[in-house]
Motif scaffolding. Structure first.
Motif, PDB file in Angstrom:
ATOM      1  N   ASN A 112      67.501  49.401  13.195  1.00 58.99           N
ATOM      2  CA  ASN A 112      68.525  49.534  14.048  1.00 58.99           C
ATOM      3  C   ASN A 112      68.787  48.732  15.245  1.00 58.99           C
ATOM      4  O   ASN A 112      69.787  48.818  15.906  1.00 58.99           O
ATOM      5  CB  ASN A 112      68.576  51.087  14.618  1.00 58.99           C
ATOM      6  N   GLU A 113      67.442  47.957  15.644  1.00 57.27           N
ATOM      7  CA  GLU A 113      67.489  47.173  16.905  1.00 57.27           C
ATOM      8  C   GLU A 113      67.710  45.538  16.403  1.00 57.27           C
ATOM      9  O   GLU A 113      67.798  44.760  17.308  1.00 57.27           O
ATOM     10  CB  GLU A 113      66.380  47.330  17.657  1.00 57.27           C
ATOM     11  N   GLY A 114      68.152  45.177  14.815  1.00 56.53           N
ATOM     12  CA  GLY A 114      68.489  44.049  14.622  1.00 56.53           C
ATOM     13  C   GLY A 114      67.102  43.239  14.179  1.00 56.53           C
ATOM     14  O   GLY A 114      67.358  42.009  14.037  1.00 56.53           O
ATOM     15  N   ASN A 115      65.847  43.761  14.297  1.00 60.07           N
ATOM     16  CA  ASN A 115      64.871  43.086  14.036  1.00 60.07           C
ATOM     17  C   ASN A 115      64.710  43.070  12.507  1.00 60.07           C
ATOM     18  O   ASN A 115      64.829  44.320  11.807  1.00 60.07           O
ATOM     19  CB  ASN A 115      63.379  44.053  14.635  1.00 60.07           C
ATOM     20  N   TYR A 116      64.014  42.236  11.835  1.00 60.79           N
ATOM     21  CA  TYR A 116      63.482  42.032  10.384  1.00 60.79           C
ATOM     22  C   TYR A 116      62.569  43.137  10.062  1.00 60.79           C
ATOM     23  O   TYR A 116      61.789  43.110  10.712  1.00 60.79           O
ATOM     24  CB  TYR A 116      63.483  40.723   9.831  1.00 60.79           C
ATOM     25  N   ILE A 117      62.796  43.629   8.959  1.00 58.86           N
ATOM     26  CA  ILE A 117      61.877  44.492   8.427  1.00 58.86           C
ATOM     27  C   ILE A 117      61.171  43.870   7.392  1.00 58.86           C
ATOM     28  O   ILE A 117      61.678  43.363   6.205  1.00 58.86           O
ATOM     29  CB  ILE A 117      62.465  46.063   7.782  1.00 58.86           C
ATOM     30  N   LEU A 118      59.756  43.598   7.530  1.00 57.85           N
ATOM     31  CA  LEU A 118      58.939  43.097   6.526  1.00 57.85           C
ATOM     32  C   LEU A 118      57.844  43.631   5.807  1.00 57.85           C
ATOM     33  O   LEU A 118      57.194  44.604   6.566  1.00 57.85           O
ATOM     34  CB  LEU A 118      58.361  41.744   7.172  1.00 57.85           C
ATOM     35  N   ASP A 119      57.758  43.528   4.658  1.00 60.36           N
ATOM     36  CA  ASP A 119      56.709  44.308   3.893  1.00 60.36           C
ATOM     37  C   ASP A 119      55.503  43.551   3.834  1.00 60.36           C
ATOM     38  O   ASP A 119      55.574  42.182   4.141  1.00 60.36           O
ATOM     39  CB  ASP A 119      56.903  44.534   2.276  1.00 60.36           C
ATOM     40  N   ASP A 120      54.374  44.040   3.909  1.00 60.11           N
ATOM     41  CA  ASP A 120      52.957  43.419   4.184  1.00 60.11           C
ATOM     42  C   ASP A 120      52.802  42.176   3.170  1.00 60.11           C
ATOM     43  O   ASP A 120      52.205  41.130   3.443  1.00 60.11           O
ATOM     44  CB  ASP A 120      51.794  44.206   3.990  1.00 60.11           C
ATOM     45  N   GLU A 121      53.483  42.333   1.926  1.00 64.13           N
ATOM     46  CA  GLU A 121      53.185  41.307   0.894  1.00 64.13           C
ATOM     47  C   GLU A 121      54.273  40.018   1.168  1.00 64.13           C
ATOM     48  O   GLU A 121      54.229  39.143   0.531  1.00 64.13           O
ATOM     49  CB  GLU A 121      53.598  41.828  -0.544  1.00 64.13           C
ATOM     50  N   ASP A 122      55.419  40.062   2.133  1.00 65.11           N
ATOM     51  CA  ASP A 122      56.093  39.119   2.351  1.00 65.11           C
ATOM     52  C   ASP A 122      55.604  38.064   3.230  1.00 65.11           C
ATOM     53  O   ASP A 122      56.301  37.041   3.192  1.00 65.11           O
ATOM     54  CB  ASP A 122      57.225  39.747   2.961  1.00 65.11           C
ATOM     55  N   PHE A 123      54.599  38.295   3.864  1.00 71.91           N
ATOM     56  CA  PHE A 123      54.078  37.334   4.778  1.00 71.91           C
ATOM     57  C   PHE A 123      52.481  37.125   5.042  1.00 71.91           C
ATOM     58  O   PHE A 123      51.887  38.078   4.651  1.00 71.91           O
ATOM     59  CB  PHE A 123      54.747  37.707   6.391  1.00 71.91           C
TER      60      PHE A 123
END
Length: 167
Positions: free
Chosen positions: A107-118
């Motif tokens: 909701n604040e415009g921050n990207y949501i990353l899963d642990d396996e994404d990075f």
């Protein structure tokens, strides 16, 4: 004041600046909308490459907001017909990373990353968990307009792709 900087303070400023690209195979051109970046700079760059390094434009990937606008950019930049492929951001990213998907935001415009994404490197840098795919469809150059639409992870992947294939 850059003219008064010592070598040490200049290097420190450059290394810590957000304005200095972190990607060795990407060149940034910035300016306000309508300033003529695409119309003038791209056309001048292409003219220079055609004159002195024509092999650079033998197979150009040209990316813009849509494939239609990328086609117009290629034509306006006078890249010879048949020497380019056009891409939207999504189609370019899927070319560079077949598993690419648009990152979700909270909701604040921050990207949501899963642990396996990075991955967090030993230096503490957060980078995408990405392996450059094998391909025979390698461009001689990648030209992207509207770069501000790309994320850090997108640029990281494009740069890794460019490095692997000598673009």
């Amino acid at each position: 004041d850059i003219l008064a900087a010592t070598k040490e303070t200049f290097e420190l400023t450059i290394k810590n600046s957000e304005m200095i690209p972190r990607f060795s195979h990407i060149t940034f051109m910035e300016g306000i909308p309508g300033a003529g970046k695409s119309a003038a700079v791209d056309k001048l760059t292409v003219a220079f490459l055609l004159k002195y390094f024509p092999e650079t434009l033998q197979k150009a990937f040209v990316a813009h907001v849509s494939e239609e606008s990328a086609e117009q950019l290629a034509k306006d930049s006078v890249i010879p017909e048949g020497q380019y492929q056009v891409f939207s951001r999504e189609s370019l990213m899927k070319k560079v990373d077949p598993e690419w998907k648009e990152a979700e935001k909270d909701n604040e415009g921050n990207y949501i990353l899963d642990d396996e994404d990075f991955i967090i490197t030993d230096d503490g840098e957060i980078i995408p968990n990405y392996t450059v795919p094998e391909t025979d469809d390698i461009p001689s150059i990648i030209i992207i307009d509207e770069l501000s639409r790309y994320t850090y992870f997108d640029l990281y992947k494009i740069n890794a792709y460019a490095k692997k294939y000598g673009i």
